[in-house]
Motif scaffolding. Structure first.
Motif, mmCIF file in Angstrom:
data_model
loop_
_atom_site.group_PDB
_atom_site.id
_atom_site.type_symbol
_atom_site.label_atom_id
_atom_site.label_comp_id
_atom_site.label_asym_id
_atom_site.label_seq_id
_atom_site.Cartn_x
_atom_site.Cartn_y
_atom_site.Cartn_z
ATOM 1 N N PRO A 171 17.380 -42.770 28.560
ATOM 2 C CA PRO A 171 15.694 -42.810 28.635
ATOM 3 C C PRO A 171 15.139 -41.224 29.422
ATOM 4 C CG PRO A 171 16.292 -43.833 30.580
ATOM 5 C CD PRO A 171 17.131 -43.641 30.281
ATOM 6 N N ASP A 172 14.340 -41.032 28.858
ATOM 7 C CA ASP A 172 13.411 -39.605 29.172
ATOM 8 C C ASP A 172 14.210 -38.441 29.047
ATOM 9 O OD1 ASP A 172 11.759 -38.160 29.279
ATOM 10 O OD2 ASP A 172 11.032 -39.234 31.009
ATOM 11 N N PRO A 173 15.119 -37.496 28.499
ATOM 12 C CA PRO A 173 15.855 -37.247 28.061
ATOM 13 C C PRO A 173 15.197 -35.628 28.789
ATOM 14 C CG PRO A 173 16.172 -38.071 25.561
ATOM 15 C CD PRO A 173 15.046 -38.577 26.022
ATOM 16 N N GLU A 174 13.836 -35.643 28.535
ATOM 17 C CA GLU A 174 13.506 -34.108 29.402
ATOM 18 C C GLU A 174 13.625 -33.751 30.786
ATOM 19 O OE1 GLU A 174 12.365 -31.557 27.753
ATOM 20 O OE2 GLU A 174 12.219 -32.259 25.213
ATOM 21 N N ARG A 175 13.731 -35.532 30.958
ATOM 22 C CA ARG A 175 13.639 -35.666 32.192
ATOM 23 C C ARG A 175 14.507 -35.312 32.906
ATOM 24 N NH1 ARG A 175 12.526 -40.654 34.707
ATOM 25 N NH2 ARG A 175 14.178 -40.762 34.782
ATOM 26 N N ILE A 176 16.208 -35.843 32.474
ATOM 27 C CA ILE A 176 17.115 -36.296 33.086
ATOM 28 C C ILE A 176 17.480 -34.639 33.354
ATOM 29 C CG2 ILE A 176 19.014 -37.141 32.676
ATOM 30 C CD1 ILE A 176 18.289 -39.325 32.771
ATOM 31 N N HIS A 177 17.025 -34.330 32.259
ATOM 32 C CA HIS A 177 17.314 -32.134 32.145
ATOM 33 C C HIS A 177 17.882 -32.199 33.157
ATOM 34 C CE1 HIS A 177 17.588 -28.619 30.274
ATOM 35 N NE2 HIS A 177 18.264 -29.264 29.430
ATOM 36 N N ILE A 178 16.144 -32.153 33.403
ATOM 37 C CA ILE A 178 15.729 -31.070 35.376
ATOM 38 C C ILE A 178 16.007 -32.151 35.838
ATOM 39 C CG2 ILE A 178 14.016 -29.671 34.243
ATOM 40 C CD1 ILE A 178 11.641 -31.860 35.612
ATOM 41 N N ASN A 179 16.464 -33.172 36.237
ATOM 42 C CA ASN A 179 17.254 -34.330 36.953
ATOM 43 C C ASN A 179 18.151 -34.033 38.427
ATOM 44 O OD1 ASN A 179 15.933 -37.457 36.480
ATOM 45 N ND2 ASN A 179 15.304 -35.300 37.725
ATOM 46 N N TYR A 180 18.016 -34.241 39.587
ATOM 47 C CA TYR A 180 19.897 -33.446 40.073
ATOM 48 C C TYR A 180 20.787 -35.085 39.703
ATOM 49 C CZ TYR A 180 17.780 -29.557 41.748
ATOM 50 O OH TYR A 180 17.405 -27.748 42.005
ATOM 51 N N PRO A 181 21.746 -35.062 39.909
ATOM 52 C CA PRO A 181 22.833 -36.325 40.235
ATOM 53 C C PRO A 181 23.023 -37.407 40.736
ATOM 54 C CG PRO A 181 23.921 -34.507 40.039
ATOM 55 C CD PRO A 181 22.448 -33.852 40.415
#
Lengths: 327, 341
Positions: A149-159
């Motif tokens: 879900p929400d790829p834009e957010r995952i993109h800037i998340n850390y593991p």
């Protein structure tokens, strides 16, 4: 209909250097993957599944290993004789590997986007800066493809901001972020709970079906292999003991280890704890000469300790390495 | 940005640390035996004069009242007058502190730079001669205190093999107007390159004496962190994706390996403010050390409290700076408590 051979491992031996000698982990692994084929590799923990896969990509721990014999052909070219440049090409364009434990397979101090972005960058001819936007679009597309879900957010998340299941999806996204001919999935989801594991397997299945990519699925569950694979390899202590299609293997297992493995599968419909196989994997420092399963085998005979049995075709696509088949 | 709230949080916490420190300093300074007024005036001063000074210094009031007076003044930068130099303590500190800070500043740069460099070198040459040499120096560094090293340096470079200056901050023939208080920067501002070079040569030995032990130890920590991370799955995975060696080495391996050494370096840099006392004494460096030691010998209460308080503030600030750098490197610290939502 047999497709062209993509990967062929012939008589591969890998030894690890340890205190007091060599740990002889792989003893003549033979392995074959055709284009677009789904291959399952089944065996106990510590039997050398990961070592075999890591030696294809040449990512065994540096300096600590030794390959005394064997060949690994990828599209007809021996990987062990490749130049560094050719290996880099193999790693960046041809094969992708998904690691077992998603908690350690991602770098903790870089964002998901940064890590997927680098994989894309070095797997294609992109130059940094010029195509930065394009890389971002492509990595977000990969994240979308694994249904996060929400790829834009995952993109800037850390593991560390993601759950285990999400991280394993990220690892898969990394593997499919640019086109590959072979995906190696090393027990994906073993460290996750069963329902998530099931989701991960379905996802992988969907992806390889859609893209017609060949996949090697490593697992220690015969059930998973049956569901997912066109062909199954059973591995024991650094050797392939039997290979067949799931139907044949489940109906007519020949090698005593395969039989034991099938008997170990717990049945949900009663019957108590499964039978299992007594004993444990031999000491790799001083492995027994001959067949490596002899110490745990109920049908052992003197010839077993003379020299290792070779894979023998008992019917089409069904190979077994056991002296029982020749008697 | 989230780093802003992180810094704010650390600053607020440090206020409590400093209040605690101020109470401790105040109590220690007041319970040391001996009458400060008597010490200041000498044994032959008449009793009435001593009493008058005691009143003037408000030493006749109760301890909590004395503390309150001292604290409110200190917050205005007023630590009272030094009994020995007869000048406001803050003026004295201003004069000497920057010399100490200059030493610590360059020692810190030396340590961060060389520890990282040697750490990478040792990790890349694991168990070969370069690694063994660094290991040997690390053991030597741990067992030889900075002041012993300083004495060796003075003996070798001042007597046996006089190639580097061993006394003071600048040779007397140079005269540089004071702007920043850092001799090198002041010389550069004055456009006097000769003086800048001269100041630099004066810095070398004290800085090395101060930083050397820590440098080799940090290098060992850096080495261990790098070798540990090298066996991690994520490095194998990155390698397996055909990412070039140099990107793995200097991006994916270096950054996570910096976290442990940076945290320890922070403690070491802060501790240098104290160790600098001894090094300064040996190299005749006009820093806080001589002032602080004299203050203690003469029981110059205001000077003691002022000096320790300023060093305490420096210590705390150095820690905050390092914490912020660590947080910048490690998102797990920076974003602690901030969910992925």
């Amino acid at each position: 209909m047999d497709n062209k051979i993509l990967l062929e491992i012939k008589n591969l031996h890998v030894w690890y250097k340890v205190y007091g000698g060599y740990s002889k982990v792989l003893q003549g692994v033979n392995f074959l993957v055709r284009e677009g084929e789904r291959v399952g590799l089944v065996g106990e923990a510590g039997c050398g599944k990961t070592t075999t896969m890591k030696s294809i990509l040449q990512i065994l721990p540096p300096g600590d290993f030794h390959i005394p014999r064997g060949q690994i052909f990828y599209k007809g070219q021996d990987v062990l004789k490749m130049s560094f440049k050719e290996i880099q090409r193999l790693r960046s364009r041809e094969i992708a590997m998904i690691f077992q434990d998603p908690t350690t397979a991602l770098n903790p101090v870089f964002t998901i986007g940064n890590q997927i972005g680098d994989v894309i960058k070095y797997s294609t001819a992109f130059e940094e800066n010029v195509y930065k936007e394009k890389i971002k679009i492509q990595s977000i597309k990969a994240i979308k493809e694994v249904y996060l879900p929400d790829p834009e957010r995952i993109h800037i998340n850390y593991p560390f901001q993601l759950s285990g299941g999400m991280r394993q999806r990220v690892c898969i996204a990394m593997a499919i972020s640019s086109p590959r001919n072979l995906i190696i999935a090393d027990e994906p989801g073993t460290s996750l709970d069963v329902t998530i594991q099931d989701q991960i397997h379905r996802l992988l299945n969907k992806i390889v079906e859609k893209r017609n990519t060949a996949i090697i699925l490593i697992t220690h569950s015969l059930g998973v292999a049956k569901e997912m694979a066109d062909r199954i390899y059973v591995m024991y202590a650094g050797t392939i003991v039997e290979t067949a299609t799931p139907e044949v293997l489940f109906k007519n297992p020949v090698h005593p280890y395969t039989k034991g493995l099938l008997a170990s599968v717990p049945k949900i419909s009663g019957g108590g704890i499964a039978k299992g196989i007594p004993g444990k994997i031999p000491d790799y420092l001083n492995p027994p000469s001959g067949c490596r399963f002899q110490l745990r085998c109920e049908q052992e005979s003197p010839i077993c300790s003379e020299k290792p049995p070779q894979l023998f075709e008992i019917e089409k696509n069904h190979l077994v390495a056991c002296y029982l088949t020749k008697r | 940005m989230r780093i802003g709230s992180f810094i704010l949080r650390r600053l607020l916490l440090s206020i409590f640390v400093l209040i605690g420190l101020s109470i401790l300093i105040f109590i220690i300074a007041r319970i040391v035996p001996g009458d400060p007024a008597r010490l200041a005036l000498g044994p032959r001063a008449p009793v009435e004069v001593v009493e008058r000074l005691r009143k003037e210094l408000q030493l006749d009031k109760s301890l909590p009242v004395q503390y309150w007076i001292w604290l409110t003044n200190a917050l205005h930068g007023d630590f009272g007058k030094s009994l020995v130099s007869k000048r406001p303590v803050i003026e004295d500190i201003k004069e000497y502190l920057l010399a100490t800070l200059e030493l610590v500043f360059f020692a810190a740069i030396f340590m961060v730079f060389f520890a990282t460099l040697l750490g990478i070198l040792a990790a890349r040459n694991k168990d070969r001669w370069a690694d063994n040499l660094i290991r040997m120096f690390a053991y030597i560094g741990v067992s030889i205190p900075a002041f012993v090293l300083a004495i060796f340096f003075v003996l070798i470079f001042g007597y046996t093999w006089p190639i580097l200056p061993v006394l003071s901050r600048l040779s007397p023939q140079f005269d540089v107007p004071r702007v920043t208080g850092f001799m090198i920067f002041d010389s550069l501002f004055a456009g006097n390159l000769n003086a800048a070079w001269n100041a630099f040569t004066h810095l070398i030995l004290p800085v090395v004496a101060l930083a050397l032990a820590g440098t080799f130890q940090e290098a060992r920590i850096m080495r261990a962190a790098m070798l540990d991370n090298l066996t991690k799955d994520f490095i194998a995975a990155e390698k397996g994706y055909g990412i070039p060696e140099r990107i793995i080495m200097f991006k994916y391996l270096l950054k996570p390996s910096m976290i442990a050494p940076l945290s320890v370096m922070g403690m070491d840099i802060a501790a240098m403010m104290g160790i600098a006392f001894l090094v300064e004494l040996i190299f005749n460096w006009p820093g806080l050390s001589r002032y602080g030691i004299n203050a203690m010998l003469y029981k110059d209460l205001n000077a003691i409290s002022g000096t320790v308080m300023i060093i305490g503030v420096g210590f705390t600030l150095a820690n905050i700076v390092v914490d912020v750098i660590v947080a910048l490197v490690d998102p797990r610290i920076r974003l602690a408590g901030v969910s992925g939502e």
